[in-house]
Scaffold this motif. Structure first.
Motif, PDB file in Angstrom:
ATOM      1  N   LYS A   1      23.429  31.347  86.825  1.00 37.04           N
ATOM      2  CA  LYS A   1      24.559  32.111  86.301  1.00 37.04           C
ATOM      3  C   LYS A   1      24.337  32.497  84.846  1.00 37.04           C
ATOM      4  O   LYS A   1      24.677  33.605  84.435  1.00 37.04           O
ATOM      5  CB  LYS A   1      25.863  31.317  86.449  1.00 37.04           C
ATOM      6  N   GLY A   2      23.755  31.592  84.079  1.00 43.11           N
ATOM      7  CA  GLY A   2      23.461  31.880  82.681  1.00 43.11           C
ATOM      8  C   GLY A   2      22.475  33.027  82.531  1.00 43.11           C
ATOM      9  O   GLY A   2      22.663  33.921  81.705  1.00 43.11           O
ATOM     10  N   TYR A   3      21.441  33.026  83.343  1.00 46.12           N
ATOM     11  CA  TYR A   3      20.439  34.101  83.290  1.00 46.12           C
ATOM     12  C   TYR A   3      21.014  35.434  83.775  1.00 46.12           C
ATOM     13  O   TYR A   3      20.611  36.492  83.314  1.00 46.12           O
ATOM     14  CB  TYR A   3      19.222  33.755  84.140  1.00 46.12           C
ATOM     15  N   LEU A   4      21.925  35.372  84.731  1.00 42.52           N
ATOM     16  CA  LEU A   4      22.441  36.587  85.349  1.00 42.52           C
ATOM     17  C   LEU A   4      23.702  37.121  84.680  1.00 42.52           C
ATOM     18  O   LEU A   4      24.202  38.183  85.060  1.00 42.52           O
ATOM     19  CB  LEU A   4      22.737  36.327  86.840  1.00 42.52           C
TER      20      LEU A   4
ATOM     21  N   ALA B   1      15.081  41.051  89.268  1.00 45.52           N
ATOM     22  CA  ALA B   1      15.200  39.714  88.681  1.00 45.52           C
ATOM     23  C   ALA B   1      13.899  39.319  87.983  1.00 45.52           C
ATOM     24  O   ALA B   1      12.801  39.622  88.459  1.00 45.52           O
ATOM     25  CB  ALA B   1      15.539  38.695  89.755  1.00 45.52           C
ATOM     26  N   GLU B   2      14.041  38.639  86.862  1.00 47.58           N
ATOM     27  CA  GLU B   2      12.868  38.150  86.134  1.00 47.58           C
ATOM     28  C   GLU B   2      12.245  36.992  86.913  1.00 47.58           C
ATOM     29  O   GLU B   2      12.889  36.381  87.764  1.00 47.58           O
ATOM     30  CB  GLU B   2      13.295  37.669  84.748  1.00 47.58           C
ATOM     31  N   ASP B   3      11.005  36.689  86.572  1.00 49.73           N
ATOM     32  CA  ASP B   3      10.296  35.605  87.263  1.00 49.73           C
ATOM     33  C   ASP B   3      11.019  34.267  87.138  1.00 49.73           C
ATOM     34  O   ASP B   3      11.053  33.496  88.095  1.00 49.73           O
ATOM     35  CB  ASP B   3       8.870  35.466  86.735  1.00 49.73           C
ATOM     36  N   LYS B   4      11.601  33.986  85.971  1.00 53.49           N
ATOM     37  CA  LYS B   4      12.293  32.706  85.801  1.00 53.49           C
ATOM     38  C   LYS B   4      13.502  32.612  86.731  1.00 53.49           C
ATOM     39  O   LYS B   4      13.803  31.532  87.235  1.00 53.49           O
ATOM     40  CB  LYS B   4      12.697  32.478  84.350  1.00 53.49           C
ATOM     41  N   VAL B   5      14.140  33.732  86.993  1.00 50.55           N
ATOM     42  CA  VAL B   5      15.268  33.748  87.925  1.00 50.55           C
ATOM     43  C   VAL B   5      14.765  33.548  89.349  1.00 50.55           C
ATOM     44  O   VAL B   5      15.329  32.757  90.115  1.00 50.55           O
ATOM     45  CB  VAL B   5      16.069  35.070  87.803  1.00 50.55           C
TER      46      VAL B   5
ATOM     47  N   GLY C   1      19.949  30.972  97.065  1.00 46.08           N
ATOM     48  CA  GLY C   1      18.490  30.874  96.984  1.00 46.08           C
ATOM     49  C   GLY C   1      17.782  31.925  97.820  1.00 46.08           C
ATOM     50  O   GLY C   1      16.732  32.443  97.442  1.00 46.08           O
ATOM     51  N   GLN C   2      18.364  32.259  98.972  1.00 44.41           N
ATOM     52  CA  GLN C   2      17.775  33.282  99.842  1.00 44.41           C
ATOM     53  C   GLN C   2      18.022  34.688  99.305  1.00 44.41           C
ATOM     54  O   GLN C   2      17.236  35.599  99.561  1.00 44.41           O
ATOM     55  CB  GLN C   2      18.337  33.161 101.253  1.00 44.41           C
ATOM     56  N   ALA C   3      19.108  34.876  98.569  1.00 41.63           N
ATOM     57  CA  ALA C   3      19.442  36.207  98.051  1.00 41.63           C
ATOM     58  C   ALA C   3      18.626  36.577  96.811  1.00 41.63           C
ATOM     59  O   ALA C   3      18.370  37.765  96.576  1.00 41.63           O
ATOM     60  CB  ALA C   3      20.934  36.280  97.733  1.00 41.63           C
ATOM     61  N   ILE C   4      18.216  35.597  96.039  1.00 43.14           N
ATOM     62  CA  ILE C   4      17.509  35.871  94.780  1.00 43.14           C
ATOM     63  C   ILE C   4      16.220  36.673  94.993  1.00 43.14           C
ATOM     64  O   ILE C   4      15.981  37.646  94.272  1.00 43.14           O
ATOM     65  CB  ILE C   4      17.238  34.565  93.994  1.00 43.14           C
TER      66      ILE C   4
END
Length: 108
Positions: free
Chosen positions: A23-26, A85-89, A76-79
């Motif tokens: 959530k913080g990253y997004l 999305a960045e690699d860290k996400v 986890g499946q949606a990411i």
């Protein structure tokens, strides 16, 4: 039984930590509806799990714990489908899916 409940509690804390980090990253970028909905459902299931743990009904606790795992899996499946999305996400999404799968297996 107490050890099992403690394992569930620790697993729910780990999964919640991963979701919070995601959530913080997004927070500042447009996110697909599937991820937003998954996070909202996860938050509701975590709240239900917290309420269930206040009871002595192990079946109710197990059902609520399972839903925490299910919505963790959903996020986890949606990411990976979130192309920008960045690699860290994406890495957090993989980690979330792995933890959620293990948690669900533990509960079932």
């Amino acid at each position: 039984m107490e050890n099992l409940l403690l394992e569930w509690h620790e697993a729910s804390i780990n999964i919640n930590d991963l979701v919070r980090r995601l959530k913080g990253y997004l927070a500042d970028i447009p996110v697909p509806k599937s991820i937003r909905d998954g996070i909202a459902s996860f938050d509701r299931s975590l709240e239900s799990y917290d309420k269930a743990t206040e009871s002595d009904d192990v079946e109710k606790i197990a059902q609520a714990a399972k839903m925490v795992a299910v919505y963790g899996q959903s996020i986890g499946q949606a990411i990976p489908k979130f192309k920008s999305a960045e690699d860290k996400v994406k890495n957090l999404g993989v980690e979330l899916l792995e933890f959620s799968n293990k948690f669900r297996s533990l509960v079932e």
